[in-house]
Design a protein around this motif. Structure first.
Motif, PDB file in Angstrom:
ATOM      1  N   GLU A  13       0.843  -1.188   0.000  1.00  0.00           N
ATOM      2  CA  GLU A  13       0.000   0.000   0.000  1.00  0.00           C
ATOM      3  C   GLU A  13       0.887   1.249   0.000  1.00  0.00           C
ATOM      4  O   GLU A  13       2.006   1.234   0.506  1.00  0.00           O
ATOM      5  CB  GLU A  13      -0.902   0.002   1.227  1.00  0.00           C
ATOM      6  CG  GLU A  13      -0.146   0.067   2.544  1.00  0.00           C
ATOM      7  CD  GLU A  13      -1.061  -0.012   3.749  1.00  0.00           C
ATOM      8  OE1 GLU A  13      -2.290   0.116   3.569  1.00  0.00           O
ATOM      9  OE2 GLU A  13      -0.556  -0.203   4.870  1.00  0.00           O
ATOM     10  N   ARG A  14       0.374   2.314  -0.562  1.00  0.00           N
ATOM     11  CA  ARG A  14       1.130   3.566  -0.611  1.00  0.00           C
ATOM     12  C   ARG A  14       0.567   4.546   0.409  1.00  0.00           C
ATOM     13  O   ARG A  14      -0.595   4.963   0.299  1.00  0.00           O
ATOM     14  CB  ARG A  14       1.057   4.180  -2.008  1.00  0.00           C
ATOM     15  CG  ARG A  14       1.805   5.503  -2.130  1.00  0.00           C
ATOM     16  CD  ARG A  14       1.745   6.020  -3.550  1.00  0.00           C
ATOM     17  NE  ARG A  14       2.443   7.288  -3.697  1.00  0.00           N
ATOM     18  CZ  ARG A  14       2.646   7.907  -4.850  1.00  0.00           C
ATOM     19  NH1 ARG A  14       2.185   7.361  -5.976  1.00  0.00           N
ATOM     20  NH2 ARG A  14       3.292   9.046  -4.911  1.00  0.00           N
TER      21      ARG A  14
ATOM     22  N   ALA B 143       9.114   0.265  -8.798  1.00  0.00           N
ATOM     23  CA  ALA B 143       8.757  -0.144 -10.153  1.00  0.00           C
ATOM     24  C   ALA B 143       7.418   0.414 -10.615  1.00  0.00           C
ATOM     25  O   ALA B 143       7.131   0.415 -11.811  1.00  0.00           O
ATOM     26  CB  ALA B 143       8.730  -1.677 -10.248  1.00  0.00           C
ATOM     27  N   SER B 144       6.603   0.872  -9.705  1.00  0.00           N
ATOM     28  CA  SER B 144       5.291   1.403 -10.073  1.00  0.00           C
ATOM     29  C   SER B 144       5.422   2.877 -10.468  1.00  0.00           C
ATOM     30  O   SER B 144       6.334   3.572 -10.032  1.00  0.00           O
ATOM     31  CB  SER B 144       4.311   1.253  -8.909  1.00  0.00           C
ATOM     32  OG  SER B 144       4.895   1.712  -7.706  1.00  0.00           O
ATOM     33  N   PRO B 145       4.508   3.378 -11.284  1.00  0.00           N
ATOM     34  CA  PRO B 145       4.562   4.784 -11.689  1.00  0.00           C
ATOM     35  C   PRO B 145       4.215   5.717 -10.532  1.00  0.00           C
ATOM     36  O   PRO B 145       3.561   5.317  -9.566  1.00  0.00           O
ATOM     37  CB  PRO B 145       3.522   4.873 -12.812  1.00  0.00           C
ATOM     38  CG  PRO B 145       2.573   3.754 -12.536  1.00  0.00           C
ATOM     39  CD  PRO B 145       3.396   2.657 -11.934  1.00  0.00           C
TER      40      PRO B 145
ATOM     41  N   SER C 210       0.577   5.889  -9.156  1.00  0.00           N
ATOM     42  CA  SER C 210      -0.112   4.699  -8.672  1.00  0.00           C
ATOM     43  C   SER C 210      -0.461   4.800  -7.190  1.00  0.00           C
ATOM     44  O   SER C 210       0.231   5.462  -6.418  1.00  0.00           O
ATOM     45  CB  SER C 210       0.767   3.467  -8.911  1.00  0.00           C
ATOM     46  OG  SER C 210       0.144   2.298  -8.407  1.00  0.00           O
ATOM     47  N   ASP C 211      -1.508   4.076  -6.773  1.00  0.00           N
ATOM     48  CA  ASP C 211      -1.902   4.067  -5.363  1.00  0.00           C
ATOM     49  C   ASP C 211      -1.215   2.940  -4.599  1.00  0.00           C
ATOM     50  O   ASP C 211      -1.533   2.687  -3.441  1.00  0.00           O
ATOM     51  CB  ASP C 211      -3.416   3.967  -5.210  1.00  0.00           C
ATOM     52  CG  ASP C 211      -3.979   2.654  -5.733  1.00  0.00           C
ATOM     53  OD1 ASP C 211      -3.216   1.864  -6.326  1.00  0.00           O
ATOM     54  OD2 ASP C 211      -5.191   2.419  -5.555  1.00  0.00           O
TER      55      ASP C 211
ATOM     56  N   ASP D 226      -2.306   0.523 -19.768  1.00  0.00           N
ATOM     57  CA  ASP D 226      -1.985   1.615 -18.850  1.00  0.00           C
ATOM     58  C   ASP D 226      -2.959   2.775 -19.049  1.00  0.00           C
ATOM     59  O   ASP D 226      -3.146   3.249 -20.184  1.00  0.00           O
ATOM     60  CB  ASP D 226      -0.554   2.096 -19.081  1.00  0.00           C
ATOM     61  CG  ASP D 226      -0.096   3.072 -18.020  1.00  0.00           C
ATOM     62  OD1 ASP D 226      -0.467   4.259 -18.124  1.00  0.00           O
ATOM     63  OD2 ASP D 226       0.624   2.669 -17.094  1.00  0.00           O
ATOM     64  N   PRO D 227      -3.584   3.260 -17.980  1.00  0.00           N
ATOM     65  CA  PRO D 227      -4.623   4.293 -18.140  1.00  0.00           C
ATOM     66  C   PRO D 227      -4.100   5.657 -18.569  1.00  0.00           C
ATOM     67  O   PRO D 227      -4.869   6.461 -19.101  1.00  0.00           O
ATOM     68  CB  PRO D 227      -5.255   4.365 -16.745  1.00  0.00           C
ATOM     69  CG  PRO D 227      -4.181   3.918 -15.811  1.00  0.00           C
ATOM     70  CD  PRO D 227      -3.442   2.844 -16.569  1.00  0.00           C
TER      71      PRO D 227
END
Length: 273
Positions: free
Chosen positions: A36-37, A71-73, A76-77, A178-179
Motif C-alpha cells: 500500500e502507498r 517499479a510502479s509509476p 499509482s496508489d 496503462d490508463p
C-alpha cells in the motif's frame, strides 16, 4: 496468516509500516511485490526507497533494510518492487516468503539519480538494464511526463534466461492497458529484451548489441547508433554492464549527469560496487 510487525517505528522515525497487497513469483529466483502507498509518500519516477523487516533476536533488533527501486509509476496508489531471491540473504531469504496482508517497513524518503531531472532534454531516451535493474524503468516508462520530454522511449532488458524477463507480457503489449500512457506507448515506447544463455529472438549482451546496431528496433526514428546531441541514457543493473556501457557512452561524447548538473546519461551509483 497475517504477519504484523513489532511497534519499533516510534524509535525509527525514518520508517513506517505498510501492508503487502500482492506478491508475484516469476520463477525460483525472482519475484515482485506490491505494498500500500501511504497518503504522504511522494516520489519521482526512477527513485528508490528502503524496504525492510525486523532483525532477529529478543527483543527484536533494528530492522534489516535494503534499497529497492520503485517499479510502479508515480501516480499509482501502490508501490511495487522487483527482487531476487537469495537463500541465505539477510533480508531476501525472508522477504521472498511474504504474502498479501503481511507488513513491511518502508522508508519515508525516496531518493536517486535515475530521474528525468538529471538529464538534459533530448529526442530518444534509452533505458539500459540487466536483471532487477529493470525496476526503475518500469516506473519511468509509465510516467506521462517522460513522453512530454522525449519523442521515443526504449527499454533494453538483458537477462540470462527467458524466464527472467519479468513484465515481459506487459512491455511486449506496449503498456496498452496503462490508463495514462497506453495511447502514447503504442507509438513511442520500444521494448528490447535480450537473453544471454538461452535461445531467444535477441541474444547477447548490451554492449555487443549496441556495437552491432541490433538494439535499435524497427520503427525507432533516428540513427542506428547513439548520438550525444539528441539521445539520452539511463543505466541500472550489474556493475559490469554499467561500467562497460558507461565507457562506451563516454567514448561517444556523452557526459554523466546528476540532480545538480543534468547530463546526457545517468547511473544509479547507490547500487554500484
Amino acid at each position: 496468516m497475517m504477519t504484523r510487525l513489532p511497534r519499533l517505528i516510534a524509535d525509527l522515525p525514518a520508517f513506517q509500516t505498510v501492508a503487502v497487497r500482492s506478491v508475484r513469483h516469476w520463477n525460483e529466483h525472482l519475484f515482485s511485490f506490491a505494498v500500500e502507498r501511504p497518503a504522504s509518500f511522494r516520489f519521482r519516477s526512477g527513485e528508490f526507497v528502503m524496504i525492510g523487516l525486523p532483525g532477529s533476536g529478543e527483543p527484536p533488533a533494528r530492522p534489516v533494510m535494503r534499497a529497492y527501486s520503485i517499479a510502479s509509476p508515480a501516480w499509482s496508489d501502490e508501490l511495487e518492487f522487483l527482487s531476487i531471491k537469495v537463500a541465505d540473504g539477510p533480508l531476501t531469504a525472508r522477504l521472498q516468503t511474504i504474502r498479501a496482508g503481511d507488513q513491511l517497513y518502508l522508508g519515508r524518503k525516496p531518493t536517486g539519480t535515475l530521474v528525468a531531472d538529471a538529464l538534459l532534454g533530448g529526442r530518444r531516451l534509452f533505458l539500459f538494464s540487466t536483471g532487477t535493474g529493470l525496476a526503475p524503468f518500469l516506473s519511468i516508462a509509465r510516467d506521462p511526463e517522460i513522453y512530454v520530454r522525449f519523442e521515443q522511449v526504449v527499454v533494453v532488458h538483458s537477462v540470462r534466461r527467458v524466464g527472467d524477463l519479468a513484465f515481459h507480457r506487459e512491455q511486449t503489449a506496449l503498456w496498452a492497458d496503462d490508463p495514462l500512457v497506453g495511447d502514447e506507448a503504442v507509438y513511442r515506447f520500444h521494448y528490447v529484451p535480450t537473453v544471454t544463455r538461452e535461445p531467444f529472438h535477441t541474444t547477447g549482451r548490451i554492449g555487443a548489441l549496441l556495437e552491432s546496431g541490433a538494439l535499435f528496433p524497427l520503427g525507432l526514428e533516428g540513427p542506428r547508433r547513439l548520438d550525444p546531441a539528441t539521445d539520452r541514457a539511463m543505466l541500472c543493473g550489474s556493475t559490469a554492464m554499467i561500467r562497460d556501457t558507461a565507457a562506451m557512452l563516454e567514448a561517444a561524447g556523452f557526459a554523466e549527469g546528476s540532480n545538480a548538473t543534468p547530463g546526457s546519461y545517468v547511473i544509479e551509483r547507490a547500487f554500484v560496487d
